[in-house]
Design a protein around this motif. Structure first.
Motif, PDB file in Angstrom:
ATOM      1  N   GLY A   1       3.408  18.300 -35.359  1.00  0.00           N
ATOM      2  CA  GLY A   1       4.219  19.069 -36.322  1.00  0.00           C
ATOM      3  C   GLY A   1       5.583  18.916 -36.675  1.00  0.00           C
ATOM      4  N   ALA A   2       6.366  18.689 -35.510  1.00  0.00           N
ATOM      5  CA  ALA A   2       7.671  18.263 -35.628  1.00  0.00           C
ATOM      6  C   ALA A   2       7.822  16.755 -36.318  1.00  0.00           C
ATOM      7  CB  ALA A   2       8.716  18.265 -34.256  1.00  0.00           C
ATOM      8  N   LEU A   3       7.016  15.863 -35.804  1.00  0.00           N
ATOM      9  CA  LEU A   3       7.220  14.648 -36.598  1.00  0.00           C
ATOM     10  C   LEU A   3       6.777  14.626 -38.111  1.00  0.00           C
ATOM     11  CD1 LEU A   3       5.712  12.307 -33.831  1.00  0.00           C
ATOM     12  CD2 LEU A   3       8.130  12.484 -34.618  1.00  0.00           C
ATOM     13  N   ASN A   4       5.741  15.511 -38.325  1.00  0.00           N
ATOM     14  CA  ASN A   4       5.349  15.733 -39.787  1.00  0.00           C
ATOM     15  C   ASN A   4       6.547  16.311 -40.496  1.00  0.00           C
ATOM     16  OD1 ASN A   4       2.913  14.433 -39.471  1.00  0.00           O
ATOM     17  ND2 ASN A   4       1.874  16.595 -39.177  1.00  0.00           N
ATOM     18  N   MET A   5       7.195  17.137 -39.964  1.00  0.00           N
ATOM     19  CA  MET A   5       8.200  17.749 -40.696  1.00  0.00           C
ATOM     20  C   MET A   5       9.334  16.840 -41.038  1.00  0.00           C
ATOM     21  SD  MET A   5       7.924  21.012 -41.221  1.00  0.00           S
ATOM     22  CE  MET A   5       9.482  21.842 -41.101  1.00  0.00           C
ATOM     23  N   PHE A   6       9.730  15.958 -39.811  1.00  0.00           N
ATOM     24  CA  PHE A   6      10.804  15.056 -40.124  1.00  0.00           C
ATOM     25  C   PHE A   6      10.385  14.053 -41.314  1.00  0.00           C
ATOM     26  CE2 PHE A   6      11.518  10.330 -39.212  1.00  0.00           C
ATOM     27  CZ  PHE A   6      13.046  10.489 -39.281  1.00  0.00           C
ATOM     28  N   LEU A   7       9.205  13.452 -41.267  1.00  0.00           N
ATOM     29  CA  LEU A   7       8.399  12.657 -42.409  1.00  0.00           C
ATOM     30  C   LEU A   7       8.724  13.364 -43.669  1.00  0.00           C
ATOM     31  CD1 LEU A   7       5.409  10.945 -40.308  1.00  0.00           C
ATOM     32  CD2 LEU A   7       7.653   9.892 -41.025  1.00  0.00           C
ATOM     33  N   ILE A   8       8.295  14.322 -43.781  1.00  0.00           N
ATOM     34  CA  ILE A   8       8.381  15.136 -45.046  1.00  0.00           C
ATOM     35  C   ILE A   8       9.845  15.152 -45.557  1.00  0.00           C
ATOM     36  CG2 ILE A   8       8.033  17.556 -46.276  1.00  0.00           C
ATOM     37  CD1 ILE A   8       5.581  17.905 -44.343  1.00  0.00           C
ATOM     38  N   SER A   9      10.640  15.683 -44.607  1.00  0.00           N
ATOM     39  CA  SER A   9      12.039  15.592 -45.038  1.00  0.00           C
ATOM     40  C   SER A   9      12.789  14.273 -45.483  1.00  0.00           C
ATOM     41  CB  SER A   9      13.174  16.018 -43.859  1.00  0.00           C
ATOM     42  OG  SER A   9      12.836  17.489 -43.436  1.00  0.00           O
ATOM     43  N   TYR A  10      12.211  13.254 -44.700  1.00  0.00           N
ATOM     44  CA  TYR A  10      12.593  11.770 -44.928  1.00  0.00           C
ATOM     45  C   TYR A  10      12.187  11.411 -46.239  1.00  0.00           C
ATOM     46  CZ  TYR A  10      12.969   6.857 -44.060  1.00  0.00           C
ATOM     47  OH  TYR A  10      13.502   5.618 -44.286  1.00  0.00           O
ATOM     48  N   LEU A  11      10.890  11.663 -46.494  1.00  0.00           N
ATOM     49  CA  LEU A  11      10.364  11.446 -48.096  1.00  0.00           C
ATOM     50  C   LEU A  11      11.099  12.102 -48.969  1.00  0.00           C
ATOM     51  CD1 LEU A  11       6.458  11.106 -47.020  1.00  0.00           C
ATOM     52  CD2 LEU A  11       7.897   9.265 -47.553  1.00  0.00           C
ATOM     53  N   LEU A  12      11.224  13.242 -48.623  1.00  0.00           N
ATOM     54  CA  LEU A  12      11.838  13.969 -49.914  1.00  0.00           C
ATOM     55  C   LEU A  12      13.331  13.521 -50.013  1.00  0.00           C
ATOM     56  CD1 LEU A  12      11.274  17.907 -49.024  1.00  0.00           C
ATOM     57  CD2 LEU A  12      10.374  16.570 -50.922  1.00  0.00           C
TER      58      LEU A  12
ATOM     59  N   THR B   1      18.951  19.606 -53.859  1.00  0.00           N
ATOM     60  CA  THR B   1      18.261  18.872 -52.703  1.00  0.00           C
ATOM     61  C   THR B   1      18.130  19.654 -51.768  1.00  0.00           C
ATOM     62  OG1 THR B   1      19.032  16.953 -53.449  1.00  0.00           O
ATOM     63  CG2 THR B   1      18.322  17.075 -51.362  1.00  0.00           C
ATOM     64  N   GLY B   2      19.076  20.576 -51.198  1.00  0.00           N
ATOM     65  CA  GLY B   2      18.685  21.406 -50.131  1.00  0.00           C
ATOM     66  C   GLY B   2      17.802  22.517 -50.264  1.00  0.00           C
ATOM     67  N   PHE B   3      17.870  23.152 -51.436  1.00  0.00           N
ATOM     68  CA  PHE B   3      16.928  24.233 -51.724  1.00  0.00           C
ATOM     69  C   PHE B   3      15.327  23.715 -51.821  1.00  0.00           C
ATOM     70  CE2 PHE B   3      21.232  25.333 -53.812  1.00  0.00           C
ATOM     71  CZ  PHE B   3      21.248  26.412 -53.192  1.00  0.00           C
ATOM     72  N   VAL B   4      15.410  22.189 -52.454  1.00  0.00           N
ATOM     73  CA  VAL B   4      14.025  22.014 -52.556  1.00  0.00           C
ATOM     74  C   VAL B   4      13.311  21.671 -51.239  1.00  0.00           C
ATOM     75  CG1 VAL B   4      12.685  19.597 -53.434  1.00  0.00           C
ATOM     76  CG2 VAL B   4      14.424  20.610 -54.693  1.00  0.00           C
ATOM     77  N   THR B   5      14.241  21.047 -50.169  1.00  0.00           N
ATOM     78  CA  THR B   5      13.629  21.109 -48.807  1.00  0.00           C
ATOM     79  C   THR B   5      13.334  22.445 -48.312  1.00  0.00           C
ATOM     80  OG1 THR B   5      15.180  19.186 -48.606  1.00  0.00           O
ATOM     81  CG2 THR B   5      14.341  20.116 -46.721  1.00  0.00           C
ATOM     82  N   GLN B   6      14.481  23.200 -48.484  1.00  0.00           N
ATOM     83  CA  GLN B   6      13.754  24.605 -47.782  1.00  0.00           C
ATOM     84  C   GLN B   6      12.470  25.185 -48.436  1.00  0.00           C
ATOM     85  OE1 GLN B   6      15.296  26.306 -45.234  1.00  0.00           O
ATOM     86  NE2 GLN B   6      16.579  24.230 -44.906  1.00  0.00           N
ATOM     87  N   MET B   7      12.544  24.987 -49.812  1.00  0.00           N
ATOM     88  CA  MET B   7      11.125  25.513 -50.643  1.00  0.00           C
ATOM     89  C   MET B   7       9.963  24.787 -49.938  1.00  0.00           C
ATOM     90  SD  MET B   7      10.125  25.338 -54.535  1.00  0.00           S
ATOM     91  CE  MET B   7      10.147  23.659 -54.553  1.00  0.00           C
TER      92      MET B   7
END
Length: 322
Positions: A273-284, A293-299
């Motif tokens: 789960g943590a690695l998936n969160m990291f990869l999602i942030s990385y891709l965004l 950008t920060g609001f998109v990541t939080q959303m």
């Protein structure tokens, strides 16, 4: 093999995390292949380690049941960070032994305090941990009004992220080893029993209060290790950023297949789960959203949390009863 190394046997709750991890790896390979270089992997380990360990800190507490989602885990990590830099390091106590003992002791003692309030004062976990979130957020700013200070000299190179094998990776592996040892004890089976059905566990002779206290203590140790890796990442103290890890850790926990009602969870799912969160942030970060950008990541994190909860509810409903 997963049983041998202390991870749970693969089950249906890990299907979604594994599939999502594969999809995100392919997307990362297409959009940013630099991630798969030695430097890229080393940097990813440094950045992802605090989230992995924070999610791991939530895991035993959530597994113990009663909806014990520790909302204070982010500010607590921040508290350990700022006291390490603002108090311990500033006073000249910078030896590795002193630092490690400090972060582990502070994390464990605070979690012990929360456990005693929840169990013996009988205050709902959500109230205790939300109060702790607010209190620690303020205390952190009292300890250190703004980011500053310097990490001990021997830690300054830890956050470079230029190699795969680094002290931060060793910290993460040490946390996995601790979890593996814990899984081989009676405490682990009692933890799952308590989270799945507290009354049944109690009538079976399980000391449910002791189990919950030990779950909080274990979570506190992992919070301390998370703070150590976070300090290595920023090489200083920061009183505010730790709070942002709470939402990410809860999302990663659910994304890893844990049941927020208790009884189900593990190091493998939490790590995925943590690695998936990291990869999602990385891709965004590969896309340009300008000033939002920060609001998109939080959303994105919020939407992922809702979707993960729905998937978990669906898969739990389809799981056959035994």
């Amino acid at each position: 093999m997963s049983q041998r190394f202390g991870f749970p046997a693969l089950d249906r709750s890990l299907t979604v995390p594994f599939v999502l991890f594969g999809v995100l790896l392919v997307a990362a390979a297409l959009l940013s292949p630099r991630l798969f270089t030695a430097t890229g992997i080393g940097g990813a380990i440094i950045v992802a380690a605090p989230l992995i360990l924070t999610t791991l800190a939530l895991t035993p507490i959530v597994m113990a049941g009663r909806g014990s989602v520790d909302l204070s885990v982010g500010p607590l990590m921040g508290f350990v960070n700022v006291t390490l830099i603002g108090w311990l390091s500033a006073s000249g106590y910078t030896s590795p032994l002193a630092v490690v003992c400090w972060v582990v002791a502070v994390g464990a003692l605070y979690q012990l305090l929360q456990a005693l309030i929840i169990i013996y004062v009988r205050v709902a976990p959500i109230i205790v941990t939300l109060s702790s979130f607010l209190v620690l957020s303020g205390v952190n700013l009292m300890v250190m009004s703004r980011p500053g200070g310097v990490a001990p000299d021997w830690m300054m190179t830890w956050g470079a992220g230029t190699t795969i094998l680094s002290p931060v990776l060793i910290i993460v592996l040490a946390a996995f080893a601790l979890w593996a040892v814990m899984r081989r004890t009676t405490f682990y089976s009692h933890l799952r029993m308590t989270g799945a059905d507290e009354r049944m566990a109690y009538t079976s002779g399980v000391k449910v209060d002791t189990v919950r206290i030990c779950a909080h203590l274990l979570g506190g140790v992992f919070v301390g290790l998370a703070a150590l890796s976070y300090t290595a990442l920023i090489s200083s103290g920061d009183p505010t950023q730790g709070s942002s890890y709470t939402l990410q850790a809860v999302t990663a926990l659910v994304l890893g297949g844990a049941n927020l009602a208790g009884g189900r969870g593990g190091a493998l799912g939490s790590t995925l789960g943590a690695l998936n969160m990291f990869l999602i942030s990385y891709l965004l970060s590969a896309f340009s959203f300008g000033s939002v950008t920060g609001f998109v990541t939080q959303m994105a994190f919020g939407l992922i949390l809702v979707a993960s909860l729905l998937v978990n509810v669906f898969m739990t409903a389809r799981r056959p009863a035994f």
